[in-house]
Each structure stands twice: as C-alpha cells, then as structure tokens.
Design an enzyme around this catalytic site. Structure first.
Site, PDB file in Angstrom:
ATOM      1  N   TYR A 290      44.825  44.785  41.301  1.00 36.00           N
ATOM      2  CA  TYR A 290      43.828  43.750  41.001  1.00 36.00           C
ATOM      3  C   TYR A 290      44.380  42.857  39.891  1.00 36.00           C
ATOM      4  O   TYR A 290      44.633  41.696  40.100  1.00 36.00           O
ATOM      5  CB  TYR A 290      42.483  44.357  40.591  1.00 36.00           C
ATOM      6  CG  TYR A 290      41.467  43.254  40.332  1.00 36.00           C
ATOM      7  CD1 TYR A 290      40.883  42.569  41.381  1.00 36.00           C
ATOM      8  CD2 TYR A 290      41.123  42.888  39.035  1.00 36.00           C
ATOM      9  CE1 TYR A 290      39.987  41.544  41.160  1.00 36.00           C
ATOM     10  CE2 TYR A 290      40.220  41.861  38.796  1.00 36.00           C
ATOM     11  CZ  TYR A 290      39.656  41.196  39.860  1.00 36.00           C
ATOM     12  OH  TYR A 290      38.773  40.168  39.634  1.00 36.00           O
ATOM     13  N   SER A 373      40.637  39.821  46.348  1.00 37.38           N
ATOM     14  CA  SER A 373      40.185  38.819  45.388  1.00 37.38           C
ATOM     15  C   SER A 373      41.356  38.415  44.481  1.00 37.38           C
ATOM     16  O   SER A 373      42.389  37.963  44.972  1.00 37.38           O
ATOM     17  CB  SER A 373      38.998  39.371  44.588  1.00 37.38           C
ATOM     18  OG  SER A 373      38.383  38.357  43.838  1.00 37.38           O
ATOM     19  N   TYR A 374      41.221  38.588  43.156  1.00 33.51           N
ATOM     20  CA  TYR A 374      42.354  38.265  42.278  1.00 33.51           C
ATOM     21  C   TYR A 374      43.572  39.100  42.641  1.00 33.51           C
ATOM     22  O   TYR A 374      44.712  38.653  42.500  1.00 33.51           O
ATOM     23  CB  TYR A 374      41.962  38.509  40.819  1.00 33.51           C
ATOM     24  CG  TYR A 374      42.915  37.892  39.823  1.00 33.51           C
ATOM     25  CD1 TYR A 374      42.700  36.607  39.335  1.00 33.51           C
ATOM     26  CD2 TYR A 374      44.031  38.589  39.368  1.00 33.51           C
ATOM     27  CE1 TYR A 374      43.576  36.040  38.416  1.00 33.51           C
ATOM     28  CE2 TYR A 374      44.912  38.038  38.453  1.00 33.51           C
ATOM     29  CZ  TYR A 374      44.679  36.755  37.975  1.00 33.51           C
ATOM     30  OH  TYR A 374      45.553  36.191  37.085  1.00 33.51           O
ATOM     31  N   ASP A 407      32.993  33.070  52.497  1.00 36.66           N
ATOM     32  CA  ASP A 407      33.263  33.519  51.130  1.00 36.66           C
ATOM     33  C   ASP A 407      32.968  32.377  50.165  1.00 36.66           C
ATOM     34  O   ASP A 407      33.677  31.360  50.165  1.00 36.66           O
ATOM     35  CB  ASP A 407      34.729  33.961  51.026  1.00 36.66           C
ATOM     36  CG  ASP A 407      35.022  34.696  49.728  1.00 36.66           C
ATOM     37  OD1 ASP A 407      34.275  34.495  48.744  1.00 36.66           O
ATOM     38  OD2 ASP A 407      36.005  35.454  49.691  1.00 36.66           O
ATOM     39  N   HIS A 439      32.408  37.347  50.259  1.00 38.10           N
ATOM     40  CA  HIS A 439      33.525  37.905  49.498  1.00 38.10           C
ATOM     41  C   HIS A 439      33.659  39.411  49.667  1.00 38.10           C
ATOM     42  O   HIS A 439      34.753  39.961  49.526  1.00 38.10           O
ATOM     43  CB  HIS A 439      33.334  37.556  48.021  1.00 38.10           C
ATOM     44  CG  HIS A 439      34.544  37.777  47.177  1.00 38.10           C
ATOM     45  ND1 HIS A 439      35.736  37.114  47.383  1.00 38.10           N
ATOM     46  CD2 HIS A 439      34.770  38.591  46.116  1.00 38.10           C
ATOM     47  CE1 HIS A 439      36.623  37.497  46.486  1.00 38.10           C
ATOM     48  NE2 HIS A 439      36.069  38.391  45.709  1.00 38.10           N
TER      49      HIS A 439
END
Length: 462
Positions: A290, A373-374, A407, A439
């Site tokens: 992450y 995500s990130y 998203d 998301h």
C-alpha cells in the site's frame, strides 16, 4: 397513508427502527441526540431538527443545493479524506445544541463517469472532486440551539468534539497539511468564544471532569505519545523506540516477523509463510503493497486474507513492508513523503524486495507485486520506477490492470489513460473492469476479483 419521508419523521422515534429509516433514500443522514429523543436529519442538503414526536420538524438551513451547498453532510473530499464518514452534524452531550458543517463546492470542478445500469442508455454521474491544484470546498461550522433553530453562531470548520453543552473542541487544517490547530470554544453570553488554542494532530478525548482531555501528540524526538492535557500536558505512554507494543493473541505460526536495518533506520516487514516453510527451498514471492502516507501494514495482529490462501494452498510467500512515509514509526519517517509522493516509498519497496531475494529462499525469477488504491500506484511505479510516459518499460513485466467503472475515489479515467499509454507503446497487458462498481469492488465482484488475481498470479509463476 404516508406520502413522503417527512411524514415518517413525524412518527415517534421510539418505535421507528433506525435500519428502516436509513433504508429510505430521501434522508441523506440522521442522528438522535444522546438524551431527549431529539432527531436531526439532512433532507435535500438541508438540516432539520425534530425535538419531539408530536411537533413538526424545524428547518435549520435553506441554502442546500445539489452539488453546490452541502449542509449537515460532507462533500466527497471531506467524507473521504477528512472525516472518513458521512457525518456532518454533531449533537452536544445534553441535546441542547447541534453543530453542523456547511460545504460550498460551487467552485469545485466536477468528475464525470458513466453509470451503465440496466437500461438501454447509460447515465452520467457528476460529482464535485478537487484534484491536485484545483479549487477546494469552502467549509464552515455552525451551532444551532435545538429548541430555537434561528439562534445560530458561526465558526470556521474543523473536526468537532463536544465536551459539554457549552464547550466544544474544533480543529482546522491548512491545505498544505503542515499545521493543525485545536481550538476549544465555550458558550458565553455573547456567543461562542475560543478559550484555548493548541497545535494537535488528533481529536481530543475529554475526561470525566470535562475540563482536562487526552491528545496524541509528538514529543521532542518526534514520536507520538498519549498526553493528558490539564493546564500543562503530561506524557502517559512509553518510548516507542524500545519494547513498546500492544497485546494480541497469536493463533498461527505462519507469521514471520523481523526488523531489517535499512537506509539507516529500523523498518518493519511481515511475511506470511507456507506451513512447511524451509529456508533450504525456493518459493515464489508476492509483495503486498500500500505504502500511502501514514499507513501501516505491518503489525502484530492475526488476520485471514488472500495472503493466507496463497501461502497455505499455493505455497507462495507474501511479504509486506512499511518503508519511508509509513505511520507509527515516528514523524521523521512519516514526513519523508511530504510533497514527494512516488519517490522514497517506491524505492523502499524495490530495495526491500532485493533484500528478501538475497536471503536465499526466494525464487528471483518468480517475484510479483500487487496493490489496491495507492498500492496500485506504487505497484505500477515499481514496474518502471518512472512516470507513465515511460510505458515501454512495462514490456519487461506481466501486468494486470483492474478498475471499477464507478470508482469515485480513484477514477476510471486513470486506468483509461494508462491503458492508452500502454497501447501506444505496443505493450501487451491484461485488464479487467467491474461495471458500476466503486472503489471497494464489493459483492460477488469481490470474489470474482480475487479469483481473477489468483489465476493471473499462478500463470505468471507457472
């Protein structure tokens, strides 16, 4: 013969189930006071208060407008990035006042994406969304007297914590995120005046006397501690650079923890190992990343996840590493990414992977990295160690790109641009999209996603 949601709200809340009320989409948010059975709710972006079942609702605001003015509920950016909640109103402990936030997004640019649904033609969803450098929402905080909603005083927005009916703690944060101020306001005869100002990164937790409170603040060594604030602050917690952890139960021997000395700092990693792990064997490695600012993936908690399946069934080692920029290891490490996203955290994942391979039980020809995500951003940066215009470097890897078309957090636009850049560089890759999924990619799509990821990973390692 009830015709609208407002009619439902006239009924006594004592026998109206919350789950039933929340299922009716006309109400955007609602909350009962801690005492007195008073109800505050948001309807069409405006705040209403109902003080008893027998009385009509009182309208507190009349400025609400879709995608322009939000009263009592946050816009997308505050819900996602500041509050992590749909809450934009807060009752005082005795139910005398209700504080509510107002967000003006009229100058915020919009992001649009298609909603395919079940009809012949898709519709378009448009939401105010401030990307980097764009205009942010303007936010204010108001306090209304529940029994006299015309009596309203105004303060600029921050996080909100009630101590008593006449004492409220408010925080505000600069856009550059380098100053967070805690102000404590007290009700006087002339309005709400602030009686205390303090630089504090966390919301206060008031003690039983409602005068002193607890805060998490950094010490002179830039490590977070719990402080008791009463006149002066008293540090209560131990030195996190030494043996300082929390209690947890361990139910498995598959978790393998160590500290590696890296870039002159002790940084943590975690490995999920196959049940019959032997250092004399060679195993495939999946880096689960992450790496977002102030995140933490390595801890002493036990959990079951996709990594558990991969290690126990497919004999794949899954490693997680908290590099520079991660949280709970002191401010020096956490602040490394300030205004420098995509730099140290990417390099640290690469360096950690090389270190794992050096230990001898990793098959260097079967190494993969994945993230959500990130973590998806860091995964892609690990593949190239450069920006998206260098997509030709993806020719050296097997790449799977996954996104939900609805998203509203990381927009499908990003994957569309990556896909186009890969096509222009004649890079072969795989992609999967999930129609009308946000998301989280929830429901049956979530199971489909992990099956798809597993099949892709096993093909790569075959």
């Amino acid at each position: 013969n009830l015709s609208s949601m407002k009619d439902y709200l006239i009924l006594s809340t004592s026998f109206l189930p919350r789950v039933f009320l929340s299922s009716l989409q006309q109400v955007q948010f609602f909350d009962w006071s801690p005492v007195g059975h008073k109800l505050a709710y948001v309807w069409n972006n405006d705040v209403y208060v109902k003080t008893s079942p027998e009385l009509d609702s009182e309208r507190v605001t009349d400025s609400g407008k879709v995608n322009e003015i939000f009263n009592g509920i946050p816009d997308w950016s505050y819900e996602e990035e500041m509050f992590s909640s749909a809450r934009g109103l807060w009752w005082s402990p005795g139910g005398k006042f209700v504080a509510y936030a107002q967000f003006n997004v009229s100058q915020v640019p919009h992001i649009e994406y298609p909603w395919f649904g079940n009809g012949h033609y898709p519709s378009t969803v448009s939401i105010p969304y401030p990307k980097a450098g764009a205009t942010n929402p303007t936010a204010k905080l108001f306090v209304a007297e529940a029994d006299n909603v015309t009596n309203i005083s105004e303060h600029y927005l921050a996080t909100v914590t009630w101590a008593t009916d006449d004492r409220i703690a408010v925080q505000w944060l600069k856009r550059v995120q380098n100053t967070l101020i805690l102000q404590i306001y007290s009700l006087t005869g002339t309005g709400w005046g602030h009686s205390e100002v303090r630089f504090a990164p966390s919301e206060p937790v008031f003690s039983a006397d409602k005068n002193s409170y607890y805060l998490v603040m950094s010490d002179k060594q830039k490590y977070k501690h719990l402080h008791h604030v009463k006149g002066v602050s008293l540090c209560l917690t131990c030195d996190p650079t030494k043996e300082c952890m929390y209690n947890s139960a361990a139910f498995s021997t598959k978790l393998y923890f160590e500290v590696i000395v890296f870039v002159s700092t002790d940084l943590w990693y975690k490995m999920v190992l196959p049940p019959d792990f032997s250092e004399s064997k060679k195993y495939p490695l999946l880096i689960d990343v992450y790496a977002g600012p102030c995140s933490q993936r390595v801890d002493y908690t036990y959990s079951l996840s996709w990594a558990t399946y991969l290690a126990s069934t497919e004999k794949i080692i899954v490693a997680t590493f908290d590099g520079r920029g991660s949280g709970y290891q002191g401010d020096e490490i956490m602040h490394k990414l300030y205004k420098r996203l995509g730099t140290d955290e990417v390099e640290d994942q690469i360096t950690a992977t090389k270190e794992f391979i050096r230990w001898g039980f990793i098959d260097k020809d079967r190494v993969a990295i994945w993230g959500w995500s990130y973590g998806g951003y860091v995964t892609s940066m690990n593949s190239t160690a450069t920006a998206s215009e260098r997509m030709k470097n993806f020719r050296n890897v097997q790449y799977l790109l996954v996104h939900g078309t609805a998203d509203d957090n990381v927009h499908f636009q990003q994957s569309a641009e990556i896909s186009e850049a890969l096509v222009q560089e004649e890079v072969d890759f795989e992609a999967m999209w999930y129609t009308d999924k946000d998301h989280n990619i929830g429901g049956l799509a979530n199971m489909h996603l992990y099956n798809h990821l597993s099949h892709f990973l096993l093909r790569c390692f075959a």
